[in-house]
Design an enzyme around this catalytic site. Structure first.
Site, short mmCIF file in Angstrom:
data_model
loop_
_atom_site.label_atom_id
_atom_site.label_comp_id
_atom_site.label_asym_id
_atom_site.label_seq_id
_atom_site.Cartn_x
_atom_site.Cartn_y
_atom_site.Cartn_z
N ASP A 1 -10.73 2.90 4.44
CA ASP A 1 -10.85 1.76 4.34
C ASP A 1 -12.47 1.62 4.17
O ASP A 1 -12.82 0.54 3.81
CB ASP A 1 -10.35 1.19 5.60
CG ASP A 1 -9.14 0.10 5.32
OD1 ASP A 1 -8.80 -0.03 3.99
OD2 ASP A 1 -8.21 -0.19 6.21
N LYS B 1 0.92 -1.15 0.05
CA LYS B 1 0.02 -0.06 0.13
C LYS B 1 0.87 1.07 0.14
O LYS B 1 0.61 2.25 -0.64
CB LYS B 1 -0.85 -0.14 1.22
CG LYS B 1 -1.96 -1.17 1.15
CD LYS B 1 -2.67 -1.16 2.44
CE LYS B 1 -3.78 -2.35 2.41
NZ LYS B 1 -4.21 -2.55 3.67
N GLN C 1 -4.19 -1.54 9.63
CA GLN C 1 -3.98 -2.70 9.19
C GLN C 1 -4.63 -3.79 10.25
O GLN C 1 -4.05 -3.95 11.31
CB GLN C 1 -2.59 -3.24 8.86
CG GLN C 1 -2.48 -4.53 8.05
CD GLN C 1 -3.26 -4.39 6.83
OE1 GLN C 1 -2.91 -3.69 5.90
NE2 GLN C 1 -3.95 -5.59 6.42
#
Ligand code: NAD
Length: 295
Positions: free
Chosen positions: A121, A54, A98
């Site tokens: 997200d 990412k 994460q």
């Protein structure tokens, strides 16, 4: 006839190049450089590799990125303090934490602590609710990547019967809502199936589009698929293989070798949905930087 293989890797590359060019234009006009924050707790190798990919993608697109890494002994309070700092940092447009987190940290508390305006997200209930109502929101990365694939391969969805297998909050459930929404891709008649579904094969055999998000390698077999169906394989499963360099191979939830000859379109694993998930995160971060979703 063999299916058309949906090349997620190439598609993600194209999207990243489009984003890179847009960021370059924004910078030339004196606009703000998009800035993604990423928080990684612990040393899980899969999480490290996802985060690395990412952050690398951010750099390729001309974004700024800030990676915050902490050992798994971090307390929940300390992590919530980091989230507060990121919420309050005006230069950070959006950030991700994460998952999974160590067991002593409550994931729900962490998700709720993220400012919905920075939740690139798309996991916060505010964004999930807005998505369900068809309001502007950050769409969860994997379902958004799948919509992008359907769009760019011009796959017809209106009036089609879509069977989603798996009801997770990050893939199956939002996917079922998005494909039922009045939009393109969307306007599907959706059946959301899961571990308690009776006669799953009867459901998938009626599907024009199957979204497989189960986490069991080769779960969807050729006899479960209608001729010409579109098959989107979300699964990422490590299967032991002594001939492979790392000792394992990545397999999807679909028995690709046998389903391929029956399907109309199919995504491979690796190189299908995975790279599109990262591209979606970049799309959300750029939208955050341009304040397209929230003022
Ligand atoms: P999950 O692991 O949280 O849940 C699995 C789902 O599968 C559950 O809803 C369960 O009801 C369903 N299921 C389990 N056994 C079943 C059965 N026998 N019949 C029907 N349904 C059954 O789901 P997840 O987080 O969406 O992950 C699913 C897979 O997708 C995993 O392999 C994961 O690694 C992968 N994944 C990939 C990406 C990507 O970017 N490609 C992103 C997220 C998840």
């Amino acid at each position: 006839m063999a299916a058309t293989i949906i090349d997620g890797k190439q598609l993600a590359k194209t999207i990243k190049e489009e984003i890179r060019q847009e960021v370059e234009r924004i910078k030339l006009q004196g606009g703000k450089t998009p800035h993604l924050g990423a928080v990684l707790i612990g040393d899980d190798p899969a999480s490290q590799s996802y985060i690395r990919s990412k952050v690398r993608s951010c750099e390729q697109c001309g974004f700024a990125s800030t990676l915050i890494q902490k050992p798994s002994i971090i307390t929940e309070y300390q992590l919530l303090s980091i989230i507060k700092e990121l919420n309050d940092d005006d230069d950070i447009d959006g950030f991700i934490v994460q998952l999974p987190l160590p067991e002593h940290i409550d994931e729900e508390k962490v998700t709720l602590a993220i400012d919905p305006k920075k939740d690139v997200d798309g996991f916060h209930p505010v964004n999930f609710g807005r998505m369900a109502l068809g309001l502007p929101s950050y769409l969860p990365a994997t379902p958004n990547g799948i919509l992008e694939m359907l769009k760019r391969y011009k796959i017809e969805t209106s009036g089609k019967h879509c069977v989603v297998v798996g009801r997770s909050n990050i893939v199956g459930k939002p996917m079922s809502i998005l494909l039922a929404n009045k939009s393109y891709p969307g306007n599907c008649t959706v059946t959301l199936t899961h571990s308690r579904t009776q006669d799953l094969a009867a459901e998938t055999r009626r599907a024009d589009i199957i979204i497989a998000a189960i986490g069991i390698p080769n779960f969807i077999t050729a006899d479960m698929v209608k001729e010409g169906a579109t098959i989107i394989d979300v699964g990422i499963n490590r299967v032991d293989d002594v001939t492979a360099k790392r000792g394992y191979r990545l397999k999807g939830d679909v028995d690709f070798e046998n389903v391929q000859s029956k399907a109309g379109f199919i995504t491979p694993v690796p190189g299908g949905v995975g790279p599109m998930t990262v591209a979606s995160l970049l799309i959300n971060t750029l939208r955050a930087s341009k304040k397209e979703v929230y003022d």
